[in-house]
Design an enzyme around this catalytic site. Structure first.
Site, PDB file in Angstrom:
ATOM      1  N   ASP A  83      -5.577  -3.685  -1.909  1.00  6.10           N
ATOM      2  CA  ASP A  83      -4.497  -3.370  -0.968  1.00  6.10           C
ATOM      3  C   ASP A  83      -3.853  -4.635  -0.396  1.00  6.10           C
ATOM      4  OD1 ASP A  83      -3.160  -2.686   1.541  1.00  6.10           O
ATOM      5  OD2 ASP A  83      -4.188  -0.753   1.424  1.00  6.10           O
ATOM      6  N   SER A  99       0.829  -1.197   0.000  1.00  2.98           N
ATOM      7  CA  SER A  99       0.000   0.000   0.000  1.00  2.98           C
ATOM      8  C   SER A  99       0.871   1.257   0.000  1.00  2.98           C
ATOM      9  CB  SER A  99      -0.959  -0.047   1.195  1.00  2.98           C
ATOM     10  OG  SER A  99      -2.000   0.899   1.044  1.00  2.98           O
TER      11      SER A  99
END
Length: 321
Positions: A152, A38
């Site tokens: 993510d 991320s």
């Protein structure tokens, strides 16, 4: 020293990675491998391509209003934002860079929710890999690749140490953005009497923390304690008002939808992180508290970069780096 650097997920708190990297390089250490999830993938990828300083300068000039103007809301995608505006501005930093051509071995981690597994990007376009890695579920729209939905990487691996293990290094430094709060929320403190009442209680409700004691206004400025049996009586009689009052944290407003979503994701990531770290612990672990900033506080770059630097100084001094 030759350092393998592992950068965790956590939204805007990931700006702290920049301060940590700055301190690491200021001490003369060489980064020989980077893996990130991320925001960790974003910062790590920019460092690997040699554009982190330019990104930091851009980020520190963002105001709160600038950030909201760059949020391209969508009603049709599987998320609140498409992130096309943000990536449009950052694309010149990525250019046409491919991961396999970077001077530093780099891995961006995403989660494939179609095949229910994590994905390591170690080849291919850098920008595409990072875009997949930052797709916070429900917040930033996911990426479709070959009929697979990617989100993510923190869903599977918030602090991805494993991709760096194949690169020879002297030390592995892992940065988590899911540490315990800097400030403890204002619940009624647990006393020795509370513990005794909870442990001696015979029912589920009498064993719940904070349920066995309740401060109520007596009209004279003093307080009285409600016994857990009173709550049970209320429940048996069909009244839940006392229970609701007792379970509500004192002195705090009701959390908004985004706060609940973000805190739930952070809680999930924190649990996964601890399990994943057990078999492959890093030699140096830096942990940024999760309440240092909200997930979407992207206007706070300057403060968070300095926070990361402060934590790095303490950790590196303690480790003798």
């Amino acid at each position: 020293m030759r350092v393998a650097l592992v950068l965790g997920s956590g939204g805007a708190r990931g700006y702290a990675h920049i301060g940590i990297i700055d301190e690491l390089k200021a001490r003369g250490h060489e980064i020989v491998a980077i893996s990130g999830t991320s925001m960790g993938a974003l910062v790590g990828g920019l460092e690997a391509v040699g554009k982190l300083n330019e990104f930091a300068q851009w980020a520190t000039n963002l105001t709160h209003l600038d950030v909201w103007r760059k949020f391209d809301f969508t009603l049709t995608g599987a998320g609140l934002f498409k992130a096309e505006k943000i990536f449009g501005e950052m694309n010149p930093l990525f250019g046409d860079a491919r991961i396999e051509d970077l001077p530093i071995p780099f891995t961006a981690v995403a989660a494939d929710i179609t095949a229910q597994r994590e994905v390591w990007f170690q080849r291919g376009p850098l920008a595409a890999a990072i875009r997949a890695s930052i797709a916070i579920p429900g917040v930033i729209t996911p990426v479709m690749m070959r009929d697979h939905v990617l989100v993510d990487g923190g869903v599977c691996n918030p602090v991805p140490v494993e991709p760096t293990l194949s690169v020879p290094s002297d030390v592995t430094i892992a940065i988590s953005l899911a540490g315990r709060p800097m400030v403890i929320s204002a619940h009624e403190p647990t006393t020795a009497d509370d513990v005794r009442e909870i442990s001696e209680g015979s029912s589920l409700f009498s064993r719940l923390p904070f349920v066995g004691r309740k401060e109520t206004d007596t009209g004279s400025g003093t307080s009285a304690t409600a016994d857990a049996s009173e709550i049970e009586d209320d429940i048996e009689q069909g009244s839940t008002e006392s229970t609701a009052d007792m379970l509500r944290p004192a002195g705090r407003k009701t959390a908004g939808t985004m706060e609940v979503i973000n805190n739930s994701i952070d809680t999930m990531k924190g649990m996964i992180e601890r399990y994943r770290a057990a078999p492959t612990p890093a030699q140096v672990q830096i942990t940024i508290p999760y309440d240092a900033a909200g997930t979407m506080d992207f206007h706070r770059a300057a403060d968070l970069i300095e926070l990361g630097r402060d934590y790095a100084v303490k950790a590196f001094d303690a480790a003798g780096l």
